[in-house]
Design a protein around this motif. Sequence first.
Motif, PDB file in Angstrom:
ATOM      1  N   PHE A 122      53.634  47.889  37.242  1.00 49.76           N
ATOM      2  CA  PHE A 122      54.460  47.144  36.292  1.00 49.76           C
ATOM      3  C   PHE A 122      53.621  46.690  35.107  1.00 49.76           C
ATOM      4  O   PHE A 122      52.385  46.689  35.147  1.00 49.76           O
ATOM      5  N   GLY A 123      54.318  46.325  34.037  1.00 44.06           N
ATOM      6  CA  GLY A 123      53.646  45.871  32.823  1.00 44.06           C
ATOM      7  C   GLY A 123      54.380  44.701  32.203  1.00 44.06           C
ATOM      8  O   GLY A 123      55.594  44.545  32.368  1.00 44.06           O
ATOM      9  N   VAL A 124      53.617  43.876  31.472  1.00 43.23           N
ATOM     10  CA  VAL A 124      54.162  42.728  30.735  1.00 43.23           C
ATOM     11  C   VAL A 124      53.751  42.882  29.276  1.00 43.23           C
ATOM     12  O   VAL A 124      52.555  43.029  28.973  1.00 43.23           O
ATOM     13  N   TRP A 125      54.742  42.861  28.368  1.00 43.07           N
ATOM     14  CA  TRP A 125      54.489  43.023  26.939  1.00 43.07           C
ATOM     15  C   TRP A 125      55.065  41.833  26.176  1.00 43.07           C
ATOM     16  O   TRP A 125      56.117  41.296  26.523  1.00 43.07           O
ATOM     17  N   ARG A 133      48.752  44.830  33.035  1.00 40.66           N
ATOM     18  CA  ARG A 133      49.134  46.014  33.808  1.00 40.66           C
ATOM     19  C   ARG A 133      48.695  45.736  35.242  1.00 40.66           C
ATOM     20  O   ARG A 133      47.536  45.396  35.492  1.00 40.66           O
ATOM     21  N   SER A 134      49.607  45.889  36.199  1.00 40.70           N
ATOM     22  CA  SER A 134      49.301  45.509  37.568  1.00 40.70           C
ATOM     23  C   SER A 134      50.117  46.349  38.542  1.00 40.70           C
ATOM     24  O   SER A 134      50.990  47.122  38.148  1.00 40.70           O
ATOM     25  N   CYS A 135      49.801  46.161  39.823  1.00 39.84           N
ATOM     26  CA  CYS A 135      50.489  46.851  40.906  1.00 39.84           C
ATOM     27  C   CYS A 135      51.014  45.810  41.883  1.00 39.84           C
ATOM     28  O   CYS A 135      50.329  44.823  42.166  1.00 39.84           O
ATOM     29  N   THR A 136      52.203  46.014  42.387  1.00 38.46           N
ATOM     30  CA  THR A 136      52.754  45.080  43.367  1.00 38.46           C
ATOM     31  C   THR A 136      52.067  45.269  44.720  1.00 38.46           C
ATOM     32  O   THR A 136      51.583  46.362  45.038  1.00 38.46           O
ATOM     33  N   ALA A 166      58.863  41.384  27.297  1.00 40.85           N
ATOM     34  CA  ALA A 166      59.437  42.502  28.046  1.00 40.85           C
ATOM     35  C   ALA A 166      58.634  42.724  29.317  1.00 40.85           C
ATOM     36  O   ALA A 166      57.400  42.747  29.283  1.00 40.85           O
ATOM     37  N   VAL A 167      59.329  42.858  30.451  1.00 40.44           N
ATOM     38  CA  VAL A 167      58.683  43.122  31.735  1.00 40.44           C
ATOM     39  C   VAL A 167      59.377  44.307  32.378  1.00 40.44           C
ATOM     40  O   VAL A 167      60.599  44.312  32.542  1.00 40.44           O
ATOM     41  N   TYR A 168      58.578  45.334  32.721  1.00 42.59           N
ATOM     42  CA  TYR A 168      59.145  46.476  33.429  1.00 42.59           C
ATOM     43  C   TYR A 168      58.482  46.615  34.786  1.00 42.59           C
ATOM     44  O   TYR A 168      57.258  46.733  34.891  1.00 42.59           O
ATOM     45  N   LEU A 169      59.314  46.600  35.827  1.00 40.85           N
ATOM     46  CA  LEU A 169      58.878  46.839  37.201  1.00 40.85           C
ATOM     47  C   LEU A 169      59.927  47.750  37.823  1.00 40.85           C
ATOM     48  O   LEU A 169      61.006  47.311  38.200  1.00 40.85           O
ATOM     49  N   THR A 314      43.404  43.112  48.472  1.00 38.43           N
ATOM     50  CA  THR A 314      43.733  44.364  47.795  1.00 38.43           C
ATOM     51  C   THR A 314      42.488  44.983  47.166  1.00 38.43           C
ATOM     52  O   THR A 314      41.451  44.344  47.020  1.00 38.43           O
ATOM     53  N   GLY A 315      42.606  46.259  46.758  1.00 34.96           N
ATOM     54  CA  GLY A 315      41.494  46.976  46.151  1.00 34.96           C
ATOM     55  C   GLY A 315      41.143  46.413  44.783  1.00 34.96           C
ATOM     56  O   GLY A 315      41.965  45.812  44.083  1.00 34.96           O
ATOM     57  N   ILE A 316      39.886  46.627  44.372  1.00 30.63           N
ATOM     58  CA  ILE A 316      39.402  46.126  43.088  1.00 30.63           C
ATOM     59  C   ILE A 316      40.219  46.736  41.949  1.00 30.63           C
ATOM     60  O   ILE A 316      40.364  47.954  41.858  1.00 30.63           O
ATOM     61  N   GLY A 317      40.776  45.884  41.108  1.00 33.80           N
ATOM     62  CA  GLY A 317      41.549  46.332  39.955  1.00 33.80           C
ATOM     63  C   GLY A 317      43.015  46.568  40.224  1.00 33.80           C
ATOM     64  O   GLY A 317      43.775  46.818  39.282  1.00 33.80           O
ATOM     65  N   SER A 318      43.448  46.507  41.488  1.00 36.04           N
ATOM     66  CA  SER A 318      44.851  46.820  41.788  1.00 36.04           C
ATOM     67  C   SER A 318      45.807  45.770  41.243  1.00 36.04           C
ATOM     68  O   SER A 318      46.922  46.096  40.831  1.00 36.04           O
ATOM     69  N   PHE A 319      45.399  44.500  41.251  1.00 35.05           N
ATOM     70  CA  PHE A 319      46.234  43.444  40.667  1.00 35.05           C
ATOM     71  C   PHE A 319      45.900  43.211  39.196  1.00 35.05           C
ATOM     72  O   PHE A 319      46.696  42.652  38.457  1.00 35.05           O
ATOM     73  N   TYR A 320      44.696  43.595  38.799  1.00 31.18           N
ATOM     74  CA  TYR A 320      44.236  43.376  37.426  1.00 31.18           C
ATOM     75  C   TYR A 320      43.708  44.701  36.886  1.00 31.18           C
ATOM     76  O   TYR A 320      42.496  44.886  36.747  1.00 31.18           O
ATOM     77  N   LEU A 321      44.594  45.658  36.586  1.00 35.34           N
ATOM     78  CA  LEU A 321      44.104  46.918  36.058  1.00 35.34           C
ATOM     79  C   LEU A 321      43.343  46.672  34.760  1.00 35.34           C
ATOM     80  O   LEU A 321      43.837  45.969  33.869  1.00 35.34           O
TER      81      LEU A 321
END
Length: 410
Positions: A122-125, A133-136, A166-169, A314-321
């Motif tokens: 998902f992304g937040v603009w 940019r992140s992953c659930t 704008a938020v797209y998930l 979670t893996g490195i960068g998965s919540f904080y791409l």
Amino acid sequence: MHHSTTPMMALPLFLSSLFLLNYTTLSTAANINKKTHFRPELKSELAETPVTTFFEVTKPIQVPRTKPCSYLLLQHDFGYTYGLPPVLANYTTPSHCPCQKFAKIVLQWEVTCNGTQFDRIFGVWLGGVELLRSCTAEPITTGIVWTVKKDITRYYSLLMNNQTLAVYLGNIVTSIYTGVYHVNLTVHFYPAKANLGNSVGEYGSWADLISPISRNLPLNDGLWFEIKNSTDIESKKFIIPQNAYRAVLEVYVSFHEKDEFWYTNLPNDLSNPPQNGAFREVVVTLDGVEVGAIWPFTVIYTGGFNPLLWRPITGIGSFYLPSYDIEVTPFLGTILDGKTHEFAFSVTNALNVWFIDANLHVWLDKKSVKTKGQLLKHYISPAVVSLISNFTGINGNILTTVNKSASSVG
């Protein structure tokens, strides 16, 4: 870059176990949605199980010892949202805050979810500028919660103007995959310390203008560009103020579907269909001239290889791409003409699909109407890829080495 692998039929034992465990997990998840499969005592135990907190290990955000002025930007339940327009909300400047000078601004994404669900990007603009940019996380039946806090102070000038959020998930809900993401999106404004007075301080060091290099609303997807193969090029035109003295292009990158695990891909002579090997680079051009390239970090999303590996950490960068900065200041002299120019993106060896967009951070000389510049030297060599493979039957090793150099002076 080193890459060692074997064809699917000869997976190492531990990887075979992971894929087997992954299959078992999904099958079990499908069954637990049918209540007839529960024993009464198991139902009681699950009802008493606390919600699990998922998290990524990251460096804490250093905030001043001042009370933040906070407000909720968006509250939304993301159910069946795949292929639908982003969720929109009006963002207004923090005029309600007692202090109007902020040393730190933090975006907080907080989610609860229960049931069964895949990992979703998902992304937040804000005003077309990507902030996150992140992953659930992949939920469990008894429920999970997770919080992502990101320092967005570098977007200071953007946050001081009314914008469209704008938020797209893109989520899909079925009788099996039941997880709905209940989202609260909050921003925290931390006032500058009193002893800073009217000095520039930390809040004066960020760009004066941030322009979106992303797709325009309305659309039925994220605002990112989709790179679908190695020849695909996506671009965006822009105009830069003529009194700019510095410019940095911040690029957001994520990889999915056939290229989610691109760093494990086999060379084409060992794969059918072709996998294009284990090297990828995101190439950025300005008016057709390459200005930089990104070798992305190998983020493993929360469903990668086996979801049980990422519970609750979670893996490195998965919540904080991560995003990647390309300094384009040496090229300012070529675009300070008041005319339209164009950034373009491509991915070397790409398979379907890569999501890419960017933010152009621009610093302005407020004492000048027009600045001048000149590109003195620019050199980027093509990526030289060397591949050595050593196989006995279907087992073996592959060593991929890549060299590239870049230099720009202005």
